[in-house]
Enzyme design. Structure first.
Site, short mmCIF file in Angstrom:
data_model
loop_
_atom_site.label_atom_id
_atom_site.label_comp_id
_atom_site.label_asym_id
_atom_site.label_seq_id
_atom_site.Cartn_x
_atom_site.Cartn_y
_atom_site.Cartn_z
N GLY A 10 0.81 -1.23 0.00
CA GLY A 10 0.00 0.00 0.00
C GLY A 10 0.84 1.27 0.00
N CYS A 144 -2.65 10.98 10.05
CA CYS A 144 -1.68 11.93 9.46
C CYS A 144 -2.05 13.40 9.69
CB CYS A 144 -1.52 11.64 7.97
SG CYS A 144 -3.05 11.15 7.16
N HIS A 237 -0.16 17.18 3.49
CA HIS A 237 -1.41 17.71 4.03
C HIS A 237 -1.17 19.13 4.58
CE1 HIS A 237 -3.02 13.83 3.46
NE2 HIS A 237 -3.19 13.42 4.70
P1 NAP Z 1 -3.58 1.12 0.95
O1 NAP Z 1 -2.74 1.86 -0.03
O2 NAP Z 1 -4.99 0.83 0.59
O3 NAP Z 1 -2.83 -0.27 1.29
C1 NAP Z 1 -3.44 -1.30 2.01
C2 NAP Z 1 -2.48 -2.48 2.18
O4 NAP Z 1 -3.08 -3.47 3.03
C3 NAP Z 1 -2.11 -3.20 0.90
O5 NAP Z 1 -0.74 -3.54 1.01
C4 NAP Z 1 -2.95 -4.48 0.91
O6 NAP Z 1 -2.23 -5.61 0.40
C5 NAP Z 1 -3.11 -4.74 2.38
N1 NAP Z 1 -4.40 -5.41 2.69
C6 NAP Z 1 -5.63 -5.06 2.25
N2 NAP Z 1 -6.55 -5.91 2.77
C7 NAP Z 1 -5.87 -6.79 3.53
C8 NAP Z 1 -6.24 -7.93 4.30
N3 NAP Z 1 -7.51 -8.32 4.38
N4 NAP Z 1 -5.27 -8.61 4.96
C9 NAP Z 1 -3.99 -8.21 4.87
N5 NAP Z 1 -3.56 -7.18 4.13
C10 NAP Z 1 -4.49 -6.47 3.48
O7 NAP Z 1 -3.65 1.90 2.35
P2 NAP Z 1 -2.59 2.94 3.01
O8 NAP Z 1 -2.91 4.33 2.61
O9 NAP Z 1 -1.22 2.42 2.78
O10 NAP Z 1 -2.99 2.86 4.55
C11 NAP Z 1 -2.60 1.79 5.40
C12 NAP Z 1 -3.00 2.12 6.84
O11 NAP Z 1 -2.28 3.28 7.28
C13 NAP Z 1 -4.48 2.45 7.02
O12 NAP Z 1 -4.93 1.95 8.25
C14 NAP Z 1 -4.51 3.98 6.99
O13 NAP Z 1 -5.61 4.51 7.68
C15 NAP Z 1 -3.19 4.29 7.72
N6 NAP Z 1 -2.59 5.60 7.41
C16 NAP Z 1 -2.45 6.01 6.12
C17 NAP Z 1 -1.84 7.26 5.85
C18 NAP Z 1 -1.62 7.77 4.44
O14 NAP Z 1 -1.14 8.93 4.29
N7 NAP Z 1 -1.93 7.00 3.38
C19 NAP Z 1 -1.39 8.03 6.90
C20 NAP Z 1 -1.55 7.57 8.22
C21 NAP Z 1 -2.15 6.35 8.44
P3 NAP Z 1 -2.56 -6.38 -0.98
O15 NAP Z 1 -2.17 -5.43 -2.08
O16 NAP Z 1 -1.67 -7.57 -0.93
O17 NAP Z 1 -4.00 -6.73 -0.95
#
Ligand code: NAP
Length: 345
Positions: A10, A144, A237
């Site tokens: 992700g 974030c 942000h």
């Molecule tokens: P993302 O791009 O949607 O990535 C999600 C990841 O989780 C992918 O690697 C996916 O793997 C995996 N995944 C999805 N469903 C799953 C399951 N059932 N079991 C195991 N792995 C699974 O999301 P992201 O933006 O990186 O965010 C990840 C977390 O960090 C979230 O909780 C979000 O709220 C938090 N966060 C994000 C940010 C930001 O700026 N983006 C900032 C702070 C916190 P596959 O590809 O293998 O399915």
């Protein structure tokens, strides 16, 4: 230390991979996911980071996100969707594998510290309470947007006591993960609603600036109201803060408190700590995402337009930081460094 990254394909997982590769203390050993399980990381990932995917990491086979994949690792970084984190993270705590999570699942759990390493490092002592229950060590870092708001609030809260906060955020696309908002919806547009974001800002800021009393964290009692907007920016942000304090504020003194602010990560010289967590700009048109998101290698927030509000006890400012670095992976790595330096892992 051998580390695992959960949710490694992700937006945040990729940033972990970039920042952990060549880290002086941590070595990537396990990468997990869901759709990508069984594939080599380099084949599974849609790499969206500015620098090339490290060749050795590209060869690692993605594992399922369960306890059996995590045997033998010394530390786990979680970048899972919250729904998945809710299931696996309590299991990791019970298995006593050190965990640092970016997901929201455990952030408000009374036994789990919610930490910005340069704001409330003392809350890590909550891990002693976990230990007494046979759990952890586990810690989380905040949403974030909450990080961008609370980091500059800290020195001002110490000085003048925050009574009320109005927050308005302009949040980048990478904050919604990959692929995130469809281009058809965001080009030539802004979206004035981000599910759950405003609620997270309200509750997490009060926990972060709360007081650890030796057993639990007493929430800070200021009022928070927030409006969060998605904007067509890739990373970074921008957050407008309107702060009201118990005491009268002097603008120049407030700016000095912000730019001179340092905390434990700086004093300890931790590898990922920026020299200055808060950079203050004087130009009237800064901070801007394109020019300021990489301040302090993405680990500093940039504050600008610090000015008096409508009353002598109020202050207006804008703050900006890189959401996947300071707002997610970078901050989680700094938190793990702090936990290790303090002997919690
Ligand atoms: P993302 O791009 O949607 O990535 C999600 C990841 O989780 C992918 O690697 C996916 O793997 C995996 N995944 C999805 N469903 C799953 C399951 N059932 N079991 C195991 N792995 C699974 O999301 P992201 O933006 O990186 O965010 C990840 C977390 O960090 C979230 O909780 C979000 O709220 C938090 N966060 C994000 C940010 C930001 O700026 N983006 C900032 C702070 C916190 P596959 O590809 O293998 O399915």
């Amino acid at each position: 230390m051998k580390v695992a990254v959960l949710g490694a394909t992700g937006a945040v997982g990729q940033r972990f991979v970039q920042m952990l590769h060549k880290h002086p203390w941590f070595e990537i050993s396990v990468l997990t996911g869901k759709a990508s399980v069984g594939k080599k990381y380099g084949e599974a990932v849609n790499w969206r980071i500015e620098s090339p995917l490290p060749e050795d990491v590209a060869e690692i086979e993605v594992q399922p996100t369960d306890l059996s994949s995590l045997k033998g690792v010394d530390l786990i970084f979680s970048a899972l969707p919250s729904s998945e984190a809710k299931v696996i993270e309590p299991e990791i705590m019970k298995a006593n594998i050190p965990l640092v999570s970016n997901a929201s699942a455990l952030r408000m759990e009374p036994l789990v510290p919610l930490i910005i390493p340069d704001v409330n490092p003392d809350h890590l002592a909550l891990i002693e309470v976990q230990r007494a229950e046979g759990l952890g060590p586990a810690a989380t870092d905040p949403n974030c947007t909450t990080t961008m708001a609370v980091l500059p609030m800290k020195p001002l809260h110490d000085k003048y006591r925050v009574r009320k906060v109005n927050v308005c955020s302009y949040q980048a696309l990478s904050g919604a993960g990959y692929p995130g908002v469809p281009s058809y919806d965001i080009v030539d547009n802004l979206i004035p609603y981000i599910p759950s974001e405003e609620e997270k800002l309200v509750r997490e800021s009060r926990k972060l600036l709360g007081k650890f009393n030796g057993e639990t964290v007493e929430m800070a009692n200021f009022q928070v109201q927030a409006t969060c907007v998605r904007v067509p920016v890739l990373d970074g942000h921008l957050v407008a803060l309107h702060l009201e304090f118990d005491e009268e504020v002097d603008v120049d003194e407030a700016k000095r408190a912000l730019s001179n602010y340092v905390s434990e990560p700086q004093r300890m010289g931790l590898p990922t700590a920026p020299e200055r967590p808060i950079v203050v700009r004087e130009e009237p048109n800064r901070p801007q995402p394109r020019y300021d998101r990489w301040a302090g290698e993405g680990m500093s927030v940039t504050v600008g337009r610090v000015r008096k509000g409508s009353s002598k006890d109020s202050l207006l400012l804008l703050t900006l930081g890189h959401n996947t670095v300071r707002g997610a992976a970078g901050q989680a790595i700094l938190l793990a460094e702090l936990m290790r330096a303090k002997g919690y892992i």
